[in-house]
Design a protein around this motif. Structure first.
Motif, PDB file in Angstrom:
ATOM      1  N   ALA A  30       3.248  -7.223 -12.779  1.00  0.00           N
ATOM      2  CA  ALA A  30       3.289  -6.217 -12.000  1.00  0.00           C
ATOM      3  C   ALA A  30       4.914  -7.054 -10.301  1.00  0.00           C
ATOM      4  CB  ALA A  30       2.754  -5.732 -11.822  1.00  0.00           C
ATOM      5  N   PRO A  69      -2.868   2.731 -12.726  1.00  0.00           N
ATOM      6  CA  PRO A  69      -4.433   0.630 -12.734  1.00  0.00           C
ATOM      7  C   PRO A  69      -4.483   0.448 -13.405  1.00  0.00           C
ATOM      8  CG  PRO A  69      -3.508   2.264 -10.800  1.00  0.00           C
ATOM      9  CD  PRO A  69      -3.237   3.123 -11.661  1.00  0.00           C
ATOM     10  N   GLU A  70      -6.360   1.698 -13.792  1.00  0.00           N
ATOM     11  CA  GLU A  70      -7.242   1.696 -14.352  1.00  0.00           C
ATOM     12  C   GLU A  70      -6.727   1.588 -16.234  1.00  0.00           C
ATOM     13  OE1 GLU A  70      -6.932   4.412 -12.340  1.00  0.00           O
ATOM     14  OE2 GLU A  70      -7.344   3.502 -10.872  1.00  0.00           O
ATOM     15  N   PHE A 113       4.163   0.273 -15.608  1.00  0.00           N
ATOM     16  CA  PHE A 113       3.900   0.369 -14.219  1.00  0.00           C
ATOM     17  C   PHE A 113       3.881   1.063 -13.150  1.00  0.00           C
ATOM     18  CE2 PHE A 113       4.825  -4.522 -15.027  1.00  0.00           C
ATOM     19  CZ  PHE A 113       3.379  -4.834 -15.283  1.00  0.00           C
ATOM     20  N   VAL A 145      -1.137  -9.158 -12.513  1.00  0.00           N
ATOM     21  CA  VAL A 145      -0.910  -9.196 -10.831  1.00  0.00           C
ATOM     22  C   VAL A 145       0.808  -9.811 -11.056  1.00  0.00           C
ATOM     23  CG1 VAL A 145      -0.734  -9.358  -9.128  1.00  0.00           C
ATOM     24  CG2 VAL A 145      -3.203  -7.959 -10.220  1.00  0.00           C
ATOM     25  N   GLN A 201      -3.993  -0.073 -17.222  1.00  0.00           N
ATOM     26  CA  GLN A 201      -3.172  -0.568 -17.232  1.00  0.00           C
ATOM     27  C   GLN A 201      -3.994  -1.727 -17.375  1.00  0.00           C
ATOM     28  OE1 GLN A 201      -0.321  -1.264 -13.858  1.00  0.00           O
ATOM     29  NE2 GLN A 201       0.276   0.622 -14.102  1.00  0.00           N
ATOM     30  N   ILE A 202      -5.368  -2.171 -16.582  1.00  0.00           N
ATOM     31  CA  ILE A 202      -6.378  -3.492 -16.409  1.00  0.00           C
ATOM     32  C   ILE A 202      -7.351  -3.409 -17.618  1.00  0.00           C
ATOM     33  CG2 ILE A 202      -8.291  -4.153 -15.379  1.00  0.00           C
ATOM     34  CD1 ILE A 202      -7.050  -3.212 -12.455  1.00  0.00           C
ATOM     35  N   HIS A 260      -6.500 -10.381 -14.631  1.00  0.00           N
ATOM     36  CA  HIS A 260      -6.508  -9.432 -14.036  1.00  0.00           C
ATOM     37  C   HIS A 260      -5.123 -10.693 -13.309  1.00  0.00           C
ATOM     38  CE1 HIS A 260      -6.275  -6.832 -10.192  1.00  0.00           C
ATOM     39  NE2 HIS A 260      -6.321  -6.387 -11.022  1.00  0.00           N
ATOM     40  N   LEU A 319      -0.225  -1.939  -8.296  1.00  0.00           N
ATOM     41  CA  LEU A 319      -0.431  -3.493  -8.853  1.00  0.00           C
ATOM     42  C   LEU A 319       0.493  -4.519  -7.917  1.00  0.00           C
ATOM     43  CD1 LEU A 319      -2.486  -3.214 -12.820  1.00  0.00           C
ATOM     44  CD2 LEU A 319      -3.456  -3.328 -10.270  1.00  0.00           C
TER      45      LEU A 319
END
Length: 86
Positions: free
Chosen positions: A71, A50-51, A45, A68, A53-54, A64, A84
């Motif tokens: 996170a 973040p990109e 995290f 979230v 992670q997604i 998603h 996130l």
């Protein structure tokens, strides 16, 4: 992202316990497992963009909203702030 190698390398680099992709997925979906692997999860995290992670989550069937939620739960547990979880 074609494979999770960059994510796993970042998550595992500073730790002797290594998570494979399925273990990381499990930690993302199971808060007690995430707390038990707090170092790698903090790296996921906090150190993985973040990109990525997604993309990792999508690759492994994690929505998603689930990402979230993971996170936010981990941020609450760790006392850290993560993009996130904002």
């Amino acid at each position: 992202m074609k494979n999770p190698i960059l994510v796993l390398t970042t998550v595992n680099a500073p730790y002797s316990k290594r998570l494979d992709a399925q273990e990381l997925v499990h930690c993302l979906l199971d808060p007690p497992s995430a707390r038990a692997a707090c170092g790698p999860m903090s790296s996921f995290f906090g150190d993985v963009a973040p990109e990525l992670q997604i993309a990792f989550a999508e690759m492994h069937g994690i929505s998603h909203d689930q990402l979230v939620a993971a996170a936010k739960a981990f941020a609450e547990f760790s006392g850290q702030s993560y993009p996130l979880a904002a």
